[in-house]
Design a protein around this motif. Structure first.
Motif, mmCIF file in Angstrom:
data_model
loop_
_atom_site.group_PDB
_atom_site.id
_atom_site.type_symbol
_atom_site.label_atom_id
_atom_site.label_comp_id
_atom_site.label_asym_id
_atom_site.label_seq_id
_atom_site.Cartn_x
_atom_site.Cartn_y
_atom_site.Cartn_z
ATOM 1 N N MET A 1 0.844 -1.189 0.000
ATOM 2 C CA MET A 1 0.000 0.000 0.000
ATOM 3 C C MET A 1 0.878 1.236 0.000
ATOM 4 O O MET A 1 1.922 1.254 0.622
ATOM 5 C CB MET A 1 -0.900 0.010 1.241
ATOM 6 C CG MET A 1 -1.759 1.281 1.366
ATOM 7 S SD MET A 1 -2.798 1.274 2.851
ATOM 8 C CE MET A 1 -4.085 0.168 2.338
ATOM 9 N N LEU A 272 4.320 -10.258 6.976
ATOM 10 C CA LEU A 272 4.064 -9.216 5.991
ATOM 11 C C LEU A 272 4.833 -7.967 6.377
ATOM 12 O O LEU A 272 4.698 -7.459 7.496
ATOM 13 C CB LEU A 272 2.558 -8.902 5.928
ATOM 14 C CG LEU A 272 2.131 -7.769 4.997
ATOM 15 C CD1 LEU A 272 2.329 -8.175 3.537
ATOM 16 C CD2 LEU A 272 0.675 -7.395 5.239
ATOM 17 N N ASP A 274 5.855 -3.916 5.694
ATOM 18 C CA ASP A 274 5.353 -2.682 5.124
ATOM 19 C C ASP A 274 6.237 -1.540 5.622
ATOM 20 O O ASP A 274 6.020 -1.003 6.702
ATOM 21 C CB ASP A 274 3.898 -2.443 5.529
ATOM 22 C CG ASP A 274 3.351 -1.133 4.965
ATOM 23 O OD1 ASP A 274 3.389 -0.956 3.735
ATOM 24 O OD2 ASP A 274 2.907 -0.276 5.770
ATOM 25 N N ILE A 331 -4.285 -5.059 8.019
ATOM 26 C CA ILE A 331 -4.078 -6.443 7.586
ATOM 27 C C ILE A 331 -5.298 -6.947 6.810
ATOM 28 O O ILE A 331 -5.159 -7.644 5.791
ATOM 29 C CB ILE A 331 -3.793 -7.356 8.801
ATOM 30 C CG1 ILE A 331 -2.435 -6.988 9.419
ATOM 31 C CG2 ILE A 331 -3.808 -8.826 8.399
ATOM 32 C CD1 ILE A 331 -1.252 -7.191 8.494
ATOM 33 N N GLN A 334 -5.128 -5.757 3.275
ATOM 34 C CA GLN A 334 -4.112 -6.501 2.532
ATOM 35 C C GLN A 334 -4.623 -7.886 2.133
ATOM 36 O O GLN A 334 -4.424 -8.344 1.003
ATOM 37 C CB GLN A 334 -2.844 -6.646 3.383
ATOM 38 C CG GLN A 334 -2.173 -5.340 3.760
ATOM 39 C CD GLN A 334 -1.488 -4.659 2.594
ATOM 40 O OE1 GLN A 334 -0.872 -5.331 1.764
ATOM 41 N NE2 GLN A 334 -1.589 -3.351 2.530
ATOM 42 N N ALA A 338 -5.462 -9.286 -1.666
ATOM 43 C CA ALA A 338 -4.753 -10.475 -2.155
ATOM 44 C C ALA A 338 -5.724 -11.542 -2.641
ATOM 45 O O ALA A 338 -5.495 -12.179 -3.684
ATOM 46 C CB ALA A 338 -3.853 -11.030 -1.058
ATOM 47 N N THR A 348 3.988 -13.231 0.669
ATOM 48 C CA THR A 348 3.441 -11.894 0.892
ATOM 49 C C THR A 348 4.318 -10.788 0.317
ATOM 50 O O THR A 348 3.815 -9.718 -0.030
ATOM 51 C CB THR A 348 3.218 -11.635 2.390
ATOM 52 O OG1 THR A 348 4.470 -11.783 3.081
ATOM 53 C CG2 THR A 348 2.207 -12.600 2.973
ATOM 54 N N TRP A 351 3.039 -9.674 -3.088
ATOM 55 C CA TRP A 351 1.653 -9.218 -3.254
ATOM 56 C C TRP A 351 1.557 -7.890 -3.992
ATOM 57 O O TRP A 351 0.490 -7.529 -4.487
ATOM 58 C CB TRP A 351 0.963 -9.118 -1.898
ATOM 59 C CG TRP A 351 0.564 -10.458 -1.322
ATOM 60 C CD1 TRP A 351 0.812 -11.693 -1.854
ATOM 61 C CD2 TRP A 351 -0.133 -10.689 -0.098
ATOM 62 N NE1 TRP A 351 0.308 -12.687 -1.051
ATOM 63 C CE2 TRP A 351 -0.282 -12.092 0.046
ATOM 64 C CE3 TRP A 351 -0.639 -9.853 0.898
ATOM 65 C CZ2 TRP A 351 -0.927 -12.669 1.132
ATOM 66 C CZ3 TRP A 351 -1.287 -10.429 1.987
ATOM 67 C CH2 TRP A 351 -1.434 -11.826 2.106
ATOM 68 N N GLY A 352 2.647 -7.161 -4.093
ATOM 69 C CA GLY A 352 2.653 -5.914 -4.842
ATOM 70 C C GLY A 352 3.063 -6.077 -6.293
ATOM 71 O O GLY A 352 3.107 -5.102 -7.040
ATOM 72 N N TYR A 384 -10.947 -2.314 -1.639
ATOM 73 C CA TYR A 384 -9.561 -2.133 -1.223
ATOM 74 C C TYR A 384 -8.611 -2.124 -2.413
ATOM 75 O O TYR A 384 -7.457 -2.505 -2.304
ATOM 76 C CB TYR A 384 -9.145 -3.233 -0.243
ATOM 77 C CG TYR A 384 -9.843 -3.175 1.099
ATOM 78 C CD1 TYR A 384 -10.070 -1.968 1.736
ATOM 79 C CD2 TYR A 384 -10.260 -4.345 1.732
ATOM 80 C CE1 TYR A 384 -10.701 -1.924 2.969
ATOM 81 C CE2 TYR A 384 -10.888 -4.310 2.975
ATOM 82 C CZ TYR A 384 -11.106 -3.087 3.585
ATOM 83 O OH TYR A 384 -11.727 -3.038 4.810
ATOM 84 N N VAL A 387 -4.973 -0.677 -2.286
ATOM 85 C CA VAL A 387 -3.804 -1.395 -1.776
ATOM 86 C C VAL A 387 -2.808 -1.584 -2.922
ATOM 87 O O VAL A 387 -3.167 -2.021 -4.013
ATOM 88 C CB VAL A 387 -4.213 -2.764 -1.188
ATOM 89 C CG1 VAL A 387 -2.988 -3.613 -0.875
ATOM 90 C CG2 VAL A 387 -5.057 -2.565 0.070
ATOM 91 N N HIS A 388 -1.563 -1.222 -2.681
ATOM 92 C CA HIS A 388 -0.511 -1.224 -3.690
ATOM 93 C C HIS A 388 -0.838 -0.283 -4.860
ATOM 94 O O HIS A 388 -0.399 -0.519 -5.996
ATOM 95 C CB HIS A 388 -0.215 -2.643 -4.184
ATOM 96 C CG HIS A 388 0.365 -3.525 -3.128
ATOM 97 N ND1 HIS A 388 1.563 -3.255 -2.503
ATOM 98 C CD2 HIS A 388 -0.110 -4.664 -2.544
ATOM 99 C CE1 HIS A 388 1.810 -4.189 -1.591
ATOM 100 N NE2 HIS A 388 0.818 -5.049 -1.596
#
Length: 411
Positions: A1, A272, A274, A331, A334, A338, A348, A351-352, A384, A387-388
């Motif tokens: 994110m 995870l 961040d 979380i 995220q 996903a 994880t 995930w980006g 969401y 996110v990313h």
């Protein structure tokens, strides 16, 4: 994110319009019970420090602009830029036809939060909320196409949403398919002083052709049933009975969630990162919560847990995936992103990686489609999707006035 600035955080928060579900969806602001006597009850002229809204390709459409100038109280913007409380709308409603707009330009005020710009084939029917049996500007009734008796049934519409308060909240806005799709809208936001110029949305396409393409792309999946009978609207998964309990897609994400919960069995199995924060924990297997701790630079600063979500929770980004502390909600966002993108089974730290999105079923075919047809593959296909940084949200780098906002409406 992305790591937004404090101004951007305020902007995103102000974009959110809380909705209730039922026979009608009502946008309510936090306000005392009872009829309003707020300053917004008196019509006012748009501020000279506002900015122009340009509308292109919308000659046969109606425009409705609603938001909060005074916190807790909704007003609407007329074609000339004047602002009136929703309780003072005439019998024909708050919409105006494009032929009332001079040169396709509408003056927008320097302050309007939680705002939506509706574009529709016919005038929208959105009366003020009723509080204590009296009209109140603390809310307004929004369309609910899941309700067969909604007066907006058969009226093709879509919207752009934004928030802005000059000098306090930076302009933030987006095109969105989180609730559904009827009309392709492209948006361009400019601010000459900062050099900001970005386009989002869907450009150069016709609605009918897009919906036909959608049907072909999602054929054989539960997402095919989201198109209405006359082929003019696609309901978003979060709003569709298909993905709710008992629907054909009510267990669509179940095996992916179960596999992830099995994969994360045991403390330390889930990790995870961040930035400087690291979230570490695990589950006790399917049916148990994911428990975790948050560490910053090696020091524990928080802990939390996330209940194993249902498939419907994933489709809606709701319930178990939208509750608890800010740490837990981080979380949950995220996880929901996903699962919707079909990457929860991956490590994880990948995930980006957008090249992996929407490749391995099950994933959100509805969201995948709108990313495919949107500028730079950025879209709001689920709640969401930011996110990313994959959403269509545009946030200026400062709270100064935009130079212009241009909406181009498809047919």
């Amino acid at each position: 994110m992305r790591n937004p600035t404090k101004t951007a955080v305020a902007t995103v928060a102000a974009l959110l319009v809380p909705l209730t579900t039922g026979l009608a969806a009502i946008a309510y602001a936090d306000a005392p019970d009872g009829p309003s006597s707020s300053p917004s009850a008196t019509p006012s002229e748009a501020s000279a420090e506002g900015f122009p809204l340009h509308i292109k390709g919308g000659g046969e459409y109606y425009i409705t602009i609603v938001g909060q100038q005074t916190s807790g109280h909704y007003s609407y913007v007329k074609a000339d830029g004047s602002i009136v409380a929703v309780t003072q709308q005439p019998p024909e409603g708050m919409s105006f036809p494009m032929n009332q707009v001079r040169n396709g330009n509408i003056p927008l005020p320097s302050h309007l939060e939680g705002a939506r710009i509706f574009v529709s084939k016919k005038p929208m029917v959105m009366p003020a909320a009723a509080v204590g049996g009296q009209p109140s500007d603390t809310g307004y009734v929004q369309p609910d196409l899941n309700n067969p008796s909604d007066p907006n049934q058969g009226n093709i519409y879509d919207f752009f949403e934004y928030t802005f308060d000059r000098g306090r909240v930076a302009f933030g806005g987006d095109t969105t398919q989180v609730d559904g799709f009827s009309l392709p809208i492209a948006a361009e936001l400019k601010q000459d002083s900062s050099g900001y110029d970005r386009k989002v949305g869907i450009a150069g396409r016709k609605a009918a052709a897009l919906i036909d393409q959608y049907r072909r792309q999602v054929a054989g999946t539960p997402f095919a049933s989201l198109v209405n009978a006359d082929g003019t609207h696609i309901t978003a998964p979060r709003s569709a009975s298909t993905f709710q309990w008992g629907g054909a897609g009510s267990t669509y994400f179940y095996l992916a969630v179960k596999k992830a919960w099995e994969q994360w069995t045991g403390d330390g199995s889930f990790k995870l990162a961040d930035g400087d924060s690291v979230y570490t924990g695990g589950t006790g297997g399917p049916g148990t919560p994911l428990k975790f701790k948050k560490e910053v630079n090696g020091q524990k600063v928080a802990s939390g847990s996330v209940q194993m979500p249902s498939s419907s929770d994933v489709a809606a980004c709701a319930n178990t995936l939208a509750t608890g502390s800010d740490t837990e909600k981080f979380i949950e966002a995220q996880l929901c992103a996903a699962f919707n993108r079909g990457v929860a089974q991956n490590q994880t730290d990948t995930w980006g990686d957008t090249s992996k999105y929407y490749q391995q079923a099950p994933f959100n075919n509805y969201a995948a489609f709108f990313h495919d047809v949107s500028y730079d593959r950025h879209a709001y296909g689920f709640a969401y999707d930011d996110v990313h940084d994959q959403s269509s949200v545009m946030i200026l780098p400062n709270s100064d006035t935009p130079t212009s906002l241009t909406l181009t409406i498809g047919t």
